[in-house]
Design a protein around this motif. Structure first.
Motif, PDB file in Angstrom:
ATOM      1  N   UNK A 162     -17.239 -37.900 -11.009  1.00  0.00           N
ATOM      2  CA  UNK A 162     -18.161 -37.769 -12.142  1.00  0.00           C
ATOM      3  C   UNK A 162     -17.404 -37.482 -13.426  1.00  0.00           C
ATOM      4  N   UNK A 163     -16.375 -36.625 -13.363  1.00  0.00           N
ATOM      5  CA  UNK A 163     -15.585 -36.332 -14.559  1.00  0.00           C
ATOM      6  C   UNK A 163     -14.848 -37.568 -15.046  1.00  0.00           C
ATOM      7  N   UNK A 164     -14.318 -38.364 -14.114  1.00  0.00           N
ATOM      8  CA  UNK A 164     -13.622 -39.596 -14.494  1.00  0.00           C
ATOM      9  C   UNK A 164     -14.588 -40.598 -15.127  1.00  0.00           C
ATOM     10  N   UNK A 165     -15.785 -40.678 -14.558  1.00  0.00           N
ATOM     11  CA  UNK A 165     -16.806 -41.567 -15.122  1.00  0.00           C
ATOM     12  C   UNK A 165     -17.203 -41.129 -16.526  1.00  0.00           C
ATOM     13  N   UNK A 166     -17.325 -39.817 -16.730  1.00  0.00           N
ATOM     14  CA  UNK A 166     -17.697 -39.311 -18.052  1.00  0.00           C
ATOM     15  C   UNK A 166     -16.626 -39.618 -19.082  1.00  0.00           C
ATOM     16  N   UNK A 167     -15.340 -39.456 -18.716  1.00  0.00           N
ATOM     17  CA  UNK A 167     -14.255 -39.754 -19.655  1.00  0.00           C
ATOM     18  C   UNK A 167     -14.222 -41.233 -20.000  1.00  0.00           C
ATOM     19  N   UNK A 168     -14.421 -42.085 -18.990  1.00  0.00           N
ATOM     20  CA  UNK A 168     -14.408 -43.524 -19.252  1.00  0.00           C
ATOM     21  C   UNK A 168     -15.588 -43.918 -20.143  1.00  0.00           C
ATOM     22  N   UNK A 169     -16.761 -43.326 -19.861  1.00  0.00           N
ATOM     23  CA  UNK A 169     -17.938 -43.625 -20.692  1.00  0.00           C
ATOM     24  C   UNK A 169     -17.713 -43.165 -22.135  1.00  0.00           C
ATOM     25  N   UNK A 170     -17.059 -42.005 -22.315  1.00  0.00           N
ATOM     26  CA  UNK A 170     -16.745 -41.509 -23.650  1.00  0.00           C
ATOM     27  C   UNK A 170     -15.783 -42.447 -24.360  1.00  0.00           C
ATOM     28  N   UNK A 171     -14.799 -42.982 -23.640  1.00  0.00           N
ATOM     29  CA  UNK A 171     -13.862 -43.934 -24.230  1.00  0.00           C
ATOM     30  C   UNK A 171     -14.570 -45.194 -24.698  1.00  0.00           C
ATOM     31  N   UNK A 172     -15.489 -45.697 -23.863  1.00  0.00           N
ATOM     32  CA  UNK A 172     -16.263 -46.868 -24.264  1.00  0.00           C
ATOM     33  C   UNK A 172     -17.094 -46.561 -25.514  1.00  0.00           C
ATOM     34  N   UNK A 173     -17.693 -45.375 -25.540  1.00  0.00           N
ATOM     35  CA  UNK A 173     -18.501 -44.989 -26.697  1.00  0.00           C
ATOM     36  C   UNK A 173     -17.683 -44.924 -27.972  1.00  0.00           C
ATOM     37  N   UNK A 174     -16.463 -44.392 -27.890  1.00  0.00           N
ATOM     38  CA  UNK A 174     -15.595 -44.318 -29.069  1.00  0.00           C
ATOM     39  C   UNK A 174     -15.221 -45.705 -29.559  1.00  0.00           C
ATOM     40  N   UNK A 175     -14.868 -46.598 -28.642  1.00  0.00           N
ATOM     41  CA  UNK A 175     -14.493 -47.960 -29.022  1.00  0.00           C
ATOM     42  C   UNK A 175     -15.665 -48.698 -29.665  1.00  0.00           C
ATOM     43  N   UNK A 176     -16.827 -48.594 -29.048  1.00  0.00           N
ATOM     44  CA  UNK A 176     -18.009 -49.249 -29.617  1.00  0.00           C
ATOM     45  C   UNK A 176     -18.377 -48.627 -30.959  1.00  0.00           C
ATOM     46  N   UNK A 177     -18.213 -47.307 -31.078  1.00  0.00           N
ATOM     47  CA  UNK A 177     -18.484 -46.648 -32.354  1.00  0.00           C
ATOM     48  C   UNK A 177     -17.571 -47.121 -33.461  1.00  0.00           C
ATOM     49  N   UNK A 178     -16.289 -47.294 -33.167  1.00  0.00           N
ATOM     50  CA  UNK A 178     -15.350 -47.796 -34.166  1.00  0.00           C
ATOM     51  C   UNK A 178     -15.696 -49.218 -34.576  1.00  0.00           C
ATOM     52  N   UNK A 179     -16.013 -50.075 -33.595  1.00  0.00           N
ATOM     53  CA  UNK A 179     -16.415 -51.444 -33.927  1.00  0.00           C
ATOM     54  C   UNK A 179     -17.696 -51.459 -34.754  1.00  0.00           C
ATOM     55  N   UNK A 180     -18.639 -50.591 -34.417  1.00  0.00           N
ATOM     56  CA  UNK A 180     -19.885 -50.505 -35.188  1.00  0.00           C
ATOM     57  C   UNK A 180     -19.606 -50.086 -36.624  1.00  0.00           C
ATOM     58  N   UNK A 181     -18.676 -49.135 -36.790  1.00  0.00           N
ATOM     59  CA  UNK A 181     -18.324 -48.688 -38.132  1.00  0.00           C
ATOM     60  C   UNK A 181     -17.725 -49.830 -38.940  1.00  0.00           C
ATOM     61  N   UNK A 182     -16.852 -50.623 -38.332  1.00  0.00           N
ATOM     62  CA  UNK A 182     -16.262 -51.768 -39.023  1.00  0.00           C
ATOM     63  C   UNK A 182     -17.318 -52.800 -39.402  1.00  0.00           C
ATOM     64  N   UNK A 183     -18.325 -52.955 -38.559  1.00  0.00           N
ATOM     65  CA  UNK A 183     -19.396 -53.907 -38.864  1.00  0.00           C
ATOM     66  C   UNK A 183     -20.259 -53.413 -40.011  1.00  0.00           C
ATOM     67  N   UNK A 184     -20.511 -52.111 -40.064  1.00  0.00           N
ATOM     68  CA  UNK A 184     -21.431 -51.550 -41.064  1.00  0.00           C
ATOM     69  C   UNK A 184     -20.761 -51.385 -42.424  1.00  0.00           C
ATOM     70  N   UNK A 185     -19.475 -51.081 -42.453  1.00  0.00           N
ATOM     71  CA  UNK A 185     -18.795 -50.740 -43.703  1.00  0.00           C
ATOM     72  C   UNK A 185     -18.987 -51.766 -44.823  1.00  0.00           C
ATOM     73  N   UNK A 186     -18.884 -53.096 -44.564  1.00  0.00           N
ATOM     74  CA  UNK A 186     -19.062 -54.037 -45.683  1.00  0.00           C
ATOM     75  C   UNK A 186     -20.427 -53.959 -46.355  1.00  0.00           C
ATOM     76  N   UNK A 187     -21.413 -53.441 -45.642  1.00  0.00           N
ATOM     77  CA  UNK A 187     -22.774 -53.378 -46.183  1.00  0.00           C
ATOM     78  C   UNK A 187     -23.236 -51.945 -46.386  1.00  0.00           C
ATOM     79  N   UNK A 188     -22.294 -51.004 -46.431  1.00  0.00           N
ATOM     80  CA  UNK A 188     -22.668 -49.596 -46.505  1.00  0.00           C
ATOM     81  C   UNK A 188     -23.449 -49.284 -47.774  1.00  0.00           C
ATOM     82  N   UNK A 189     -23.018 -49.844 -48.907  1.00  0.00           N
ATOM     83  CA  UNK A 189     -23.734 -49.581 -50.160  1.00  0.00           C
ATOM     84  C   UNK A 189     -25.165 -50.086 -50.092  1.00  0.00           C
ATOM     85  N   UNK A 190     -25.360 -51.301 -49.554  1.00  0.00           N
ATOM     86  CA  UNK A 190     -26.711 -51.842 -49.432  1.00  0.00           C
ATOM     87  C   UNK A 190     -27.561 -50.979 -48.498  1.00  0.00           C
TER      88      UNK A 190
END
Length: 343
Positions: free
Chosen positions: A5-33
């Motif tokens: 369970x601890x290993x699954x939680x760490x892997x899920x957290x890693x996926x969340x961080x990666x997706x969060x960074x990609x989401x931030x890159x997608x949103x940044x060009x339109x942040x002002x709008x």
């Protein structure tokens, strides 16, 4: 918690961080709008709430957007465009001969030699930079129609769904934030007060002062009134100095160039009326909440303008105010444990 369970939680957290960074890159060009959409949604929410009692959520959101376009967006874009054009005309018409003539007037009246050419160069540079900041990226955006179309599309959908499903979004945020109920509600309430004071309180007072001063400028026959109204609006949002940074130098200028009556009228109006409006109206429209130090407010205003353009006038102080609020709550609710003394 088991090892699996601890290993699954760490892997899920890693996926969340990666997706969060990609989401931030997608949103940044339109942040002002997106931020403009959030601000407009907050400003239009009272109208939308009234309309939603008679119409459905989708129809009331659409009607609110139409009202906002004609009452807020179009007038602001038009005013900024006229102000930028008047700023160019103002400095294009300011010839070097005018500087030397004004220098001669000061020497004749006061016996003081002033290097006005240097002052004019410095002042022109400052105001040009400020005008570009106020206009934001308006003209550069207009130069690229695809970017303009995409930006307005993002703005429209953000605004529409915030008006239509804003309550659901807030309810979802309350369920997913891992905060104690008291801390969570205080954060929401204080943030709401902070946004209100920045958008409704400060902006309303600044707008009233700008319109009043613009009317006096027009009555006294001073040109480029729209430019000075926009400049006064920005100046009136700055703590301590406020609109006096516009009307006081203007009064001195009128006196120096030989117009003492208009100079006295402008000085009296600024000191008696404009200042009184600020002292009376501000306590009425402002609500109690997180209070910002004037230095933080100034940094938020100019930093916001530099980062987001004109809309940064409101976003900058809100962001810094939220940072102060979070720090205050953190220090109060989660203090560091006192170190234990060893025997």
């Amino acid at each position: 918690m088991s090892a699996e369970s601890a290993r699954s939680k760490r892997f899920f957290l890693l996926i969340g961080i990666l997706v969060g960074l990609l989401s931030l890159l997608i949103v940044l060009p339109f942040l002002t709008w997106i931020l403009v959409g959030v601000i407009l949604a907050y400003a239009l929410s009272p109208i939308n709430n009234r309309l939603s009692k008679r119409f459905g959520a989708a129809l009331s959101a659409g009607l609110s957007i139409l009202i906002g376009l004609f009452l807020i967006v179009f007038p602001i874009v038009l005013i900024l465009g006229v102000a930028a054009n008047q700023a160019r005309q103002l400095f294009a018409a300011f010839e070097p001969e005018d500087v030397s003539q004004l220098d001669d007037v000061i020497v004749e009246r006061f016996g003081v030699q002033v290097d006005l050419a240097t002052l004019e160069d410095a002042f022109s540079g400052v105001v040009r930079t400020g005008a570009r900041g106020l206009a934001g990226n308006l003209f550069s955006i207009i130069g690229g129609l695809p970017e303009l179309f995409i930006g307005f599309t993002v703005l429209f959908f953000v605004l529409f769904y915030l008006l239509k499903d804003g309550d659901q979004a807030l309810a979802w945020a309350r369920t997913v934030l891992p905060l104690e109920p008291e801390v969570r509600e205080e954060l929401f309430d204080e943030t709401n007060l902070l946004i209100h004071n920045s958008l409704v309180g400060t902006a309303a007072v600044a707008a009233v002062q700008a319109v009043l001063l613009g009317g006096v400028f027009l009555a006294l026959g001073l040109g480029n009134v729209i430019f000075w109204i926009v400049t006064t609006f920005v100046a009136a949002m700055i703590p301590l100095v406020g609109a006096s940074i516009v009307w006081a130098p203007a009064s001195i200028y009128l006196f120096v160039v030989g117009r003492p009556i208009p100079a006295i009228i402008l000085l009296a109006f600024g000191a008696l009326i404009i200042s009184t409006v600020d002292n009376i109206l501000r306590p009425i429209v402002m609500r109690r909440g997180t209070q910002l130090n004037p230095a933080i407010t100034i940094i938020g205003i100019f930093g916001g303008i530099a980062l987001f353009g004109f809309v940064g006038l409101f976003i900058g102080p809100i962001v810094l105010g939220m940072m102060k609020l979070i720090i205050d709550i953190w220090v109060r609710e989660y203090p560091e444990p006192a170190p234990t003394q060893q025997q």
